[in-house]
Design a protein around this motif. Structure first.
Motif, PDB file in Angstrom:
ATOM      1  N   ALA A 144      -3.012  13.712 -24.083  1.00  0.00           N
ATOM      2  CA  ALA A 144      -3.280  15.105 -24.442  1.00  0.00           C
ATOM      3  C   ALA A 144      -2.087  15.982 -24.116  1.00  0.00           C
ATOM      4  O   ALA A 144      -1.230  15.632 -23.290  1.00  0.00           O
ATOM      5  CB  ALA A 144      -4.517  15.608 -23.714  1.00  0.00           C
ATOM      6  N   GLU A 145      -2.056  17.152 -24.740  1.00  0.00           N
ATOM      7  CA  GLU A 145      -1.069  18.176 -24.427  1.00  0.00           C
ATOM      8  C   GLU A 145      -1.801  19.403 -23.920  1.00  0.00           C
ATOM      9  O   GLU A 145      -2.839  19.783 -24.459  1.00  0.00           O
ATOM     10  CB  GLU A 145      -0.255  18.543 -25.666  1.00  0.00           C
ATOM     11  N   ALA A 146      -1.277  20.011 -22.880  1.00  0.00           N
ATOM     12  CA  ALA A 146      -1.868  21.230 -22.323  1.00  0.00           C
ATOM     13  C   ALA A 146      -0.860  22.360 -22.433  1.00  0.00           C
ATOM     14  O   ALA A 146       0.283  22.232 -21.979  1.00  0.00           O
ATOM     15  CB  ALA A 146      -2.277  21.024 -20.875  1.00  0.00           C
ATOM     16  N   ILE A 147      -1.283  23.470 -23.040  1.00  0.00           N
ATOM     17  CA  ILE A 147      -0.420  24.635 -23.208  1.00  0.00           C
ATOM     18  C   ILE A 147      -1.055  25.793 -22.447  1.00  0.00           C
ATOM     19  O   ILE A 147      -2.072  26.357 -22.867  1.00  0.00           O
ATOM     20  CB  ILE A 147      -0.247  25.002 -24.689  1.00  0.00           C
ATOM     21  N   GLU A 148      -0.473  26.157 -21.336  1.00  0.00           N
ATOM     22  CA  GLU A 148      -0.953  27.284 -20.544  1.00  0.00           C
ATOM     23  C   GLU A 148      -0.203  28.550 -20.938  1.00  0.00           C
ATOM     24  O   GLU A 148       0.847  28.507 -21.580  1.00  0.00           O
ATOM     25  CB  GLU A 148      -0.756  27.012 -19.054  1.00  0.00           C
ATOM     26  N   ASN A 149      -0.736  29.697 -20.519  1.00  0.00           N
ATOM     27  CA  ASN A 149      -0.109  30.997 -20.745  1.00  0.00           C
ATOM     28  C   ASN A 149       0.242  31.190 -22.224  1.00  0.00           C
ATOM     29  O   ASN A 149       1.321  31.689 -22.564  1.00  0.00           O
ATOM     30  CB  ASN A 149       1.148  31.129 -19.871  1.00  0.00           C
ATOM     31  N   ALA A 150      -0.691  30.837 -23.086  1.00  0.00           N
ATOM     32  CA  ALA A 150      -0.456  30.890 -24.534  1.00  0.00           C
ATOM     33  C   ALA A 150      -0.790  32.250 -25.128  1.00  0.00           C
ATOM     34  O   ALA A 150      -0.680  32.440 -26.339  1.00  0.00           O
ATOM     35  CB  ALA A 150      -1.278  29.810 -25.229  1.00  0.00           C
ATOM     36  N   GLY A 151      -1.187  33.200 -24.311  1.00  0.00           N
ATOM     37  CA  GLY A 151      -1.506  34.530 -24.818  1.00  0.00           C
ATOM     38  C   GLY A 151      -2.851  34.561 -25.518  1.00  0.00           C
ATOM     39  O   GLY A 151      -3.753  33.785 -25.207  1.00  0.00           O
ATOM     40  N   ASP A 152      -2.981  35.472 -26.463  1.00  0.00           N
ATOM     41  CA  ASP A 152      -4.249  35.666 -27.163  1.00  0.00           C
ATOM     42  C   ASP A 152      -4.434  34.574 -28.220  1.00  0.00           C
ATOM     43  O   ASP A 152      -4.097  34.754 -29.392  1.00  0.00           O
ATOM     44  CB  ASP A 152      -4.289  37.050 -27.816  1.00  0.00           C
ATOM     45  N   VAL A 153      -4.960  33.469 -27.797  1.00  0.00           N
ATOM     46  CA  VAL A 153      -5.182  32.336 -28.704  1.00  0.00           C
ATOM     47  C   VAL A 153      -6.326  32.674 -29.653  1.00  0.00           C
ATOM     48  O   VAL A 153      -7.371  33.181 -29.234  1.00  0.00           O
ATOM     49  CB  VAL A 153      -5.520  31.060 -27.910  1.00  0.00           C
ATOM     50  N   ARG A 154      -6.148  32.366 -30.928  1.00  0.00           N
ATOM     51  CA  ARG A 154      -7.151  32.677 -31.943  1.00  0.00           C
ATOM     52  C   ARG A 154      -7.552  31.410 -32.686  1.00  0.00           C
ATOM     53  O   ARG A 154      -6.750  30.510 -32.879  1.00  0.00           O
ATOM     54  CB  ARG A 154      -6.602  33.693 -32.938  1.00  0.00           C
ATOM     55  N   VAL A 155      -8.804  31.390 -33.112  1.00  0.00           N
ATOM     56  CA  VAL A 155      -9.262  30.323 -33.995  1.00  0.00           C
ATOM     57  C   VAL A 155      -8.793  30.647 -35.406  1.00  0.00           C
ATOM     58  O   VAL A 155      -9.035  31.737 -35.914  1.00  0.00           O
ATOM     59  CB  VAL A 155     -10.799  30.199 -33.976  1.00  0.00           C
ATOM     60  N   ASP A 156      -8.122  29.708 -36.039  1.00  0.00           N
ATOM     61  CA  ASP A 156      -7.623  29.884 -37.399  1.00  0.00           C
ATOM     62  C   ASP A 156      -8.712  29.413 -38.359  1.00  0.00           C
ATOM     63  O   ASP A 156      -9.007  28.220 -38.447  1.00  0.00           O
ATOM     64  CB  ASP A 156      -6.345  29.065 -37.583  1.00  0.00           C
ATOM     65  N   VAL A 157      -9.331  30.357 -39.069  1.00  0.00           N
ATOM     66  CA  VAL A 157     -10.410  30.040 -40.003  1.00  0.00           C
ATOM     67  C   VAL A 157      -9.910  30.249 -41.428  1.00  0.00           C
ATOM     68  O   VAL A 157      -9.470  31.345 -41.790  1.00  0.00           O
ATOM     69  CB  VAL A 157     -11.647  30.910 -39.737  1.00  0.00           C
ATOM     70  N   GLN A 158      -9.976  29.209 -42.227  1.00  0.00           N
ATOM     71  CA  GLN A 158      -9.542  29.258 -43.622  1.00  0.00           C
ATOM     72  C   GLN A 158     -10.713  28.847 -44.504  1.00  0.00           C
ATOM     73  O   GLN A 158     -11.201  27.717 -44.424  1.00  0.00           O
ATOM     74  CB  GLN A 158      -8.363  28.300 -43.854  1.00  0.00           C
ATOM     75  N   ASP A 159     -11.190  29.784 -45.341  1.00  0.00           N
ATOM     76  CA  ASP A 159     -12.288  29.510 -46.280  1.00  0.00           C
ATOM     77  C   ASP A 159     -13.500  28.903 -45.581  1.00  0.00           C
ATOM     78  O   ASP A 159     -14.105  27.934 -46.064  1.00  0.00           O
ATOM     79  CB  ASP A 159     -11.799  28.582 -47.399  1.00  0.00           C
ATOM     80  N   GLY A 160     -13.851  29.456 -44.421  1.00  0.00           N
ATOM     81  CA  GLY A 160     -15.034  29.009 -43.712  1.00  0.00           C
ATOM     82  C   GLY A 160     -14.855  27.737 -42.913  1.00  0.00           C
ATOM     83  O   GLY A 160     -15.835  27.179 -42.416  1.00  0.00           O
ATOM     84  N   VAL A 161     -13.613  27.296 -42.761  1.00  0.00           N
ATOM     85  CA  VAL A 161     -13.320  26.064 -42.023  1.00  0.00           C
ATOM     86  C   VAL A 161     -12.359  26.376 -40.885  1.00  0.00           C
ATOM     87  O   VAL A 161     -11.352  27.067 -41.088  1.00  0.00           O
ATOM     88  CB  VAL A 161     -12.703  24.996 -42.952  1.00  0.00           C
ATOM     89  N   ALA A 162     -12.651  25.864 -39.701  1.00  0.00           N
ATOM     90  CA  ALA A 162     -11.715  25.992 -38.582  1.00  0.00           C
ATOM     91  C   ALA A 162     -10.591  24.989 -38.793  1.00  0.00           C
ATOM     92  O   ALA A 162     -10.797  23.779 -38.734  1.00  0.00           O
ATOM     93  CB  ALA A 162     -12.427  25.724 -37.268  1.00  0.00           C
ATOM     94  N   SER A 163      -9.391  25.512 -39.062  1.00  0.00           N
ATOM     95  CA  SER A 163      -8.274  24.637 -39.402  1.00  0.00           C
ATOM     96  C   SER A 163      -7.259  24.505 -38.276  1.00  0.00           C
ATOM     97  O   SER A 163      -6.224  23.864 -38.443  1.00  0.00           O
ATOM     98  CB  SER A 163      -7.565  25.153 -40.659  1.00  0.00           C
ATOM     99  N   GLY A 164      -7.540  25.123 -37.144  1.00  0.00           N
ATOM    100  CA  GLY A 164      -6.630  25.032 -36.008  1.00  0.00           C
ATOM    101  C   GLY A 164      -6.692  26.286 -35.167  1.00  0.00           C
ATOM    102  O   GLY A 164      -7.692  27.011 -35.178  1.00  0.00           O
ATOM    103  N   VAL A 165      -5.615  26.558 -34.454  1.00  0.00           N
ATOM    104  CA  VAL A 165      -5.547  27.735 -33.592  1.00  0.00           C
ATOM    105  C   VAL A 165      -4.213  28.431 -33.801  1.00  0.00           C
ATOM    106  O   VAL A 165      -3.231  27.825 -34.254  1.00  0.00           O
ATOM    107  CB  VAL A 165      -5.707  27.366 -32.101  1.00  0.00           C
ATOM    108  N   ILE A 166      -4.199  29.716 -33.475  1.00  0.00           N
ATOM    109  CA  ILE A 166      -2.980  30.512 -33.534  1.00  0.00           C
ATOM    110  C   ILE A 166      -2.704  31.025 -32.126  1.00  0.00           C
ATOM    111  O   ILE A 166      -3.538  31.693 -31.517  1.00  0.00           O
ATOM    112  CB  ILE A 166      -3.121  31.700 -34.501  1.00  0.00           C
ATOM    113  N   LEU A 167      -1.536  30.698 -31.604  1.00  0.00           N
ATOM    114  CA  LEU A 167      -1.161  31.127 -30.259  1.00  0.00           C
ATOM    115  C   LEU A 167      -0.744  32.594 -30.266  1.00  0.00           C
ATOM    116  O   LEU A 167      -0.530  33.200 -31.323  1.00  0.00           O
ATOM    117  CB  LEU A 167      -0.036  30.246 -29.720  1.00  0.00           C
ATOM    118  N   GLY A 168      -0.591  33.144 -29.067  1.00  0.00           N
ATOM    119  CA  GLY A 168      -0.255  34.548 -28.943  1.00  0.00           C
ATOM    120  C   GLY A 168       1.053  34.927 -29.600  1.00  0.00           C
ATOM    121  O   GLY A 168       1.217  36.063 -30.045  1.00  0.00           O
TER     122      GLY A 168
END
Length: 393
Positions: free
Chosen positions: A169-193
């Motif tokens: 696994a990879e751990a990313i700390e202090n990533a700021g305001d992490v957001r769920v990336d939703v495309q056409d009703g599907v969670a396609s990943g995350v957006i870091l700060g």
């Protein structure tokens, strides 16, 4: 845990016990998992938890069963990780009723479920729990739960993440305001700060008391009873405390470094929420907790405050966990619960297994989001979008 077709990429948002546990179990199962958290690990609700491991009191049968599985997983962890016995302890817990109350019905309920619960008279308190002040115990006696204990999250969460990383696994700390990336009703990943996008096949939202607001921004409603709360950490004391205490005016548990963690409902209710959303803990509440804790400990030791941890205490609207898929957004899962310390290992395990195998866990059937008939998303939230995080206090 294994699957012929495991999810290739899973992003877990949240660096508390639930996010760390889910990440670790996913990594063990072969997923390519990335844990992202706005700040350091164990800096949210997990850092200010009494972290009492229990299934104490009256609960639904399904919830009691889940909590018993949860305690079992902690015992299994300590058996395979001997070093964890410094910060995961099962030295028992004691509770008693307040004035004009009785715990006899509570005791009868616990025994009816087969829970390890013993009624003790005041004369037996010193023998069973020499760290407890006998005079503070209710005249009717107390309930002693020998199988209960505690976990110190700032030690345990990094250990979970270290094991996850050892499994790829990879751990990313202090990533700021992490957001769920939703495309056409599907969670396609995350957006870091900083705007960096991380693609994923599945996303897990495990951000404690912020979950309801984050889901609401996606058009999904989950009933929420999350209050502002705080715990008090004392300075180290020259007195050994082993027993977790849940008393009418204060809850007490020790830490590995000789301090105590204290909280109480009355103290929690005294928090002042300022106009800017920040929290102020009255000095009178801090001193009150210190005084109440001194009263219930043998010898009434003088206690002083080291620090206060204040913030949101995650509690779903009906008090029971919310775990699993978010029906309106494909690929998005959430875990939102009170008693995250007790439930951390088992919920991470079962949620990871569901993601890896695609098979719902019967154990989690009672704890789905759609039990609230709330798994719908507003049309405007189904396109490209992201939740707006609630500021941490």
């Amino acid at each position: 845990m294994s699957s012929e077709t495991p999810a290739k990429r899973v992003a877990v948002i949240g660096g508390g016990i639930l996010g760390a546990s889910t990440c670790m179990h996913l990594a063990r199962g072969g997923a390519q998992v990335t844990l992202v958290t706005a700040g350091p690990l164990a800096s949210g609700a997990s850092s200010r938890s009494i972290a009492w491991l229990n299934s104490s009191g009256a609960r639904s049968a399904d919830y009691h069963y889940l909590r018993m599985l949860a305690i079992d997983r902690y015992r299994t962890w300590t058996a395979h990780h001997p070093e964890s016995r410094d910060y995961i302890r099962f030295d028992g817990a004691m509770k008693w009723a307040g004035p004009n109350e009785t715990f006899r019905e509570t005791f009868a309920f616990e025994r009816s479920t087969g829970y390890d619960s013993v009624w003790i008279n005041r004369d037996d308190v010193s023998r069973i729990a020499p760290d407890v002040n006998v005079e503070a115990v209710a005249e009717e006696g107390a309930i002693y739960n020998a199988g209960e204990g505690w976990v110190n999250m700032p030690d345990f969460i990094p250990a979970l993440v270290a094991e996850a990383v050892a499994n790829g696994a990879e751990a990313i700390e202090n990533a700021g305001d992490v957001r769920v990336d939703v495309q056409d009703g599907v969670a396609s990943g995350v957006i870091l700060g900083d705007g960096t996008r991380l693609a994923a096949d599945q996303v897990v939202l495990a951000t404690g008391g912020d979950v309801p607001a984050q889901l609401a921004a996606l058009g999904v409603t989950v009933p929420d009873a999350t209050p502002a709360a705080f715990v008090l950490f004392t300075d180290p004391i020259n007195f050994e405390v082993k027993t977790v205490l849940n008393t009418p005016r204060v809850a007490v548990r020790p830490t590995p470094d000789g301090r105590l963690v204290l909280d109480a409902d009355w103290a929690e209710q005294s928090i002042v929420v300022e106009d800017d959303g920040s929290l102020t803990v009255p000095e009178a509440s801090v001193q009150g907790l210190l005084d109440e804790a001194s009263k219930v400990l043998a010898g009434n030791p003088r206690l002083t405050a080291q620090k206060v941890g204040a913030g949101l205490k995650p509690i779903p609207g009906d008090g029971e966990p919310v775990v699993g898929p978010v029906p309106a957004i494909s690929g998005l899962h959430t875990v939102f619960t009170h008693s995250g310390a007790t439930l951390g290992l088992i919920l991470g395990e079962l949620l990871a297994e569901e993601i890896l195998t695609g098979t719902p866990s019967p154990v989690l059937k009672s704890f789905r989001l759609d039990r609230f008939d709330a798994g719908t998303t507003a049309p405007e939230a189904l396109g490209t979008g992201a939740w707006a995080p609630v500021p941490q206090k």
